[in-house]
Write a protein that holds these residues in place. Structure first.
Motif, PDB file in Angstrom:
ATOM      1  N   ALA A  36      -1.673 -44.233  12.239  1.00 53.05           N
ATOM      2  CA  ALA A  36      -1.135 -45.236  11.684  1.00 53.05           C
ATOM      3  C   ALA A  36       0.455 -44.972  12.131  1.00 53.05           C
ATOM      4  CB  ALA A  36      -1.301 -44.865  10.175  1.00 53.05           C
ATOM      5  N   ALA A  37       1.012 -46.238  11.954  1.00 49.39           N
ATOM      6  CA  ALA A  37       2.496 -46.117  12.609  1.00 49.39           C
ATOM      7  C   ALA A  37       3.253 -45.217  11.667  1.00 49.39           C
ATOM      8  CB  ALA A  37       3.245 -47.650  12.421  1.00 49.39           C
ATOM      9  N   GLU A  38       2.967 -44.815  10.350  1.00 51.80           N
ATOM     10  CA  GLU A  38       3.710 -43.802   9.526  1.00 51.80           C
ATOM     11  C   GLU A  38       3.501 -42.731  10.190  1.00 51.80           C
ATOM     12  OE1 GLU A  38       1.585 -42.784   5.744  1.00 51.80           O
ATOM     13  OE2 GLU A  38       1.236 -45.071   6.394  1.00 51.80           O
ATOM     14  N   ASP A  39       2.553 -42.007  10.682  1.00 55.30           N
ATOM     15  CA  ASP A  39       2.203 -40.854  11.260  1.00 55.30           C
ATOM     16  C   ASP A  39       3.129 -40.721  12.629  1.00 55.30           C
ATOM     17  OD1 ASP A  39      -1.497 -40.307  10.800  1.00 55.30           O
ATOM     18  OD2 ASP A  39       0.250 -39.950   9.470  1.00 55.30           O
ATOM     19  N   LEU A  51       3.796 -29.196  14.386  1.00 54.92           N
ATOM     20  CA  LEU A  51       3.980 -27.560  13.992  1.00 54.92           C
ATOM     21  C   LEU A  51       4.663 -27.769  12.525  1.00 54.92           C
ATOM     22  CD1 LEU A  51       4.091 -25.500  17.150  1.00 54.92           C
ATOM     23  CD2 LEU A  51       2.218 -26.066  15.422  1.00 54.92           C
ATOM     24  N   ASP A  52       5.880 -28.699  12.402  1.00 59.79           N
ATOM     25  CA  ASP A  52       6.632 -28.693  11.408  1.00 59.79           C
ATOM     26  C   ASP A  52       5.722 -29.024  10.115  1.00 59.79           C
ATOM     27  OD1 ASP A  52       8.916 -27.660  12.482  1.00 59.79           O
ATOM     28  OD2 ASP A  52       9.912 -29.703  12.610  1.00 59.79           O
ATOM     29  N   ARG A  53       5.013 -29.991  10.447  1.00 58.90           N
ATOM     30  CA  ARG A  53       4.036 -30.688   9.534  1.00 58.90           C
ATOM     31  C   ARG A  53       2.846 -29.658   9.047  1.00 58.90           C
ATOM     32  NH1 ARG A  53       3.174 -36.432  10.072  1.00 58.90           N
ATOM     33  NH2 ARG A  53       1.443 -36.157   8.557  1.00 58.90           N
ATOM     34  N   LEU A  54       2.445 -28.952  10.128  1.00 55.73           N
ATOM     35  CA  LEU A  54       1.303 -27.949   9.893  1.00 55.73           C
ATOM     36  C   LEU A  54       2.028 -26.865   8.754  1.00 55.73           C
ATOM     37  CD1 LEU A  54      -1.362 -27.086  10.583  1.00 55.73           C
ATOM     38  CD2 LEU A  54      -0.431 -25.724  12.289  1.00 55.73           C
ATOM     39  N   TYR A  55       3.003 -26.269   9.106  1.00 50.01           N
ATOM     40  CA  TYR A  55       3.529 -25.260   8.118  1.00 50.01           C
ATOM     41  C   TYR A  55       4.000 -25.807   6.931  1.00 50.01           C
ATOM     42  CZ  TYR A  55       3.722 -21.522  11.769  1.00 50.01           C
ATOM     43  OH  TYR A  55       3.207 -20.315  12.787  1.00 50.01           O
ATOM     44  N   GLY A  56       4.554 -27.077   7.076  1.00 55.87           N
ATOM     45  CA  GLY A  56       4.954 -27.718   5.754  1.00 55.87           C
ATOM     46  C   GLY A  56       3.735 -28.144   4.502  1.00 55.87           C
ATOM     47  N   ARG A  65      -1.259 -28.946  -3.088  1.00 57.60           N
ATOM     48  CA  ARG A  65      -0.835 -29.550  -1.868  1.00 57.60           C
ATOM     49  C   ARG A  65      -1.334 -30.859  -1.628  1.00 57.60           C
ATOM     50  NH1 ARG A  65       1.183 -25.103  -3.066  1.00 57.60           N
ATOM     51  NH2 ARG A  65       1.436 -23.388  -1.529  1.00 57.60           N
ATOM     52  N   ASP A  66      -0.749 -31.323  -0.548  1.00 56.15           N
ATOM     53  CA  ASP A  66      -1.368 -32.741  -0.095  1.00 56.15           C
ATOM     54  C   ASP A  66      -2.263 -32.525   1.175  1.00 56.15           C
ATOM     55  OD1 ASP A  66      -1.915 -35.189   1.021  1.00 56.15           O
ATOM     56  OD2 ASP A  66       0.528 -35.708   1.037  1.00 56.15           O
ATOM     57  N   TRP A  67      -3.612 -32.207   0.580  1.00 61.82           N
ATOM     58  CA  TRP A  67      -4.470 -31.845   1.487  1.00 61.82           C
ATOM     59  C   TRP A  67      -4.915 -33.073   2.454  1.00 61.82           C
ATOM     60  CZ3 TRP A  67      -4.273 -27.356   2.484  1.00 61.82           C
ATOM     61  CH2 TRP A  67      -4.256 -26.159   1.539  1.00 61.82           C
ATOM     62  N   ASP A  68      -4.785 -34.154   1.818  1.00 60.63           N
ATOM     63  CA  ASP A  68      -5.048 -35.314   2.677  1.00 60.63           C
ATOM     64  C   ASP A  68      -3.939 -35.699   3.868  1.00 60.63           C
ATOM     65  OD1 ASP A  68      -7.147 -36.264   1.232  1.00 60.63           O
ATOM     66  OD2 ASP A  68      -5.958 -37.397  -0.071  1.00 60.63           O
ATOM     67  N   ALA A  69      -2.813 -35.340   3.672  1.00 58.90           N
ATOM     68  CA  ALA A  69      -1.929 -35.200   4.911  1.00 58.90           C
ATOM     69  C   ALA A  69      -2.269 -33.989   5.753  1.00 58.90           C
ATOM     70  CB  ALA A  69      -0.384 -35.017   4.322  1.00 58.90           C
ATOM     71  N   PHE A  70      -2.576 -33.096   5.231  1.00 55.06           N
ATOM     72  CA  PHE A  70      -2.979 -31.561   5.917  1.00 55.06           C
ATOM     73  C   PHE A  70      -4.115 -32.157   6.988  1.00 55.06           C
ATOM     74  CE2 PHE A  70      -6.026 -28.178   6.305  1.00 55.06           C
ATOM     75  CZ  PHE A  70      -5.028 -27.149   6.922  1.00 55.06           C
ATOM     76  N   ARG A  71      -5.264 -32.873   6.320  1.00 51.18           N
ATOM     77  CA  ARG A  71      -6.268 -33.256   7.151  1.00 51.18           C
ATOM     78  C   ARG A  71      -6.086 -34.094   8.297  1.00 51.18           C
ATOM     79  NH1 ARG A  71      -8.413 -33.044   1.793  1.00 51.18           N
ATOM     80  NH2 ARG A  71     -10.008 -31.837   1.524  1.00 51.18           N
TER      81      ARG A  71
END
Length: 189
Positions: A36-39, A51-56, A65-71
């Motif tokens: 998606a454009a937001e990603d 990597l910033d998103r992964l650690y965050g 946690r926001d597990w949907d964002a993680f997935r």
């Protein structure tokens, strides 16, 4: 023509094409969907960004946690693989899907703060793949003076031309007798 040199029948050619169709599309069917454009806006188009998103995604005070964002960080079929050590047994790999990782981690992270941050990185890249040795430190609170754990995440990434995807994370923690080598630690200025 003799029977051994005859052209295959139309039916035989269709069978071969059908068999090939069952095998060939596997990669196409499992390819990650376009982001998606937001990603893309969140910088998944760079190794730094993913990597910033992964650690965050896994770091924060006690709570959900926001597990949907993680997935959304993982390619289909991705794996997370901690090195497991039990007294008297050789090291082993515990292979988890992102969902299995969430199931195993979520209860503990609701109860305890967990802040993991990268302190050093080594990247090797070829074509659409990158291998990252990411040295980490883990703390229960963001401002803890000392980490309770350090180790290395071996992260394999895929660049599909639109963004980066995590394919595998395989990690091991530092322990007595096995310390992180200097080349994987922050450079001393």
């Amino acid at each position: 023509m003799s029977a051994t040199h005859r052209r295959p029948s139309r039916f035989a050619r269709l069978l071969v094409l059908a068999a090939a169709a069952c095998v060939a599309p596997t990669a196409a069917h499992t390819a990650p969907a376009p982001p998606a454009a937001e990603d893309r806006d969140r910088d998944l188009g760079s190794i730094d960004g993913i990597l910033d998103r992964l650690y965050g995604a896994i770091s924060g005070p006690a709570g959900p946690r926001d597990w949907d964002a993680f997935r959304t960080l993982f390619a289909p079929g991705a794996r997370l693989i901690p090195t497991v050590r039990r007294p008297g047994e050789p090291a082993a790999a515990r292979v988890l899907t992102p969902d299995e990782f969430v199931e195993a981690s979520a209860p503990r992270l609701k109860e305890e703060g967990f802040f993991e941050r990268e302190v050093a990185r080594r990247v090797d890249r070829f074509g659409a793949m990158a291998h990252v040795f990411s040295t980490y430190e883990s703390r229960h609170a963001k401002d803890d003076a000392k980490p309770f754990s350090r180790g290395i995440n071996s992260i394999q990434l895929l660049d599909d031309g639109r963004r980066w995807w995590v394919v595998t994370i395989f990690w091991d923690a530092e322990r007595a007798g096995t310390t992180i080598p200097p080349e994987y630690l922050p450079r001393q200025e």
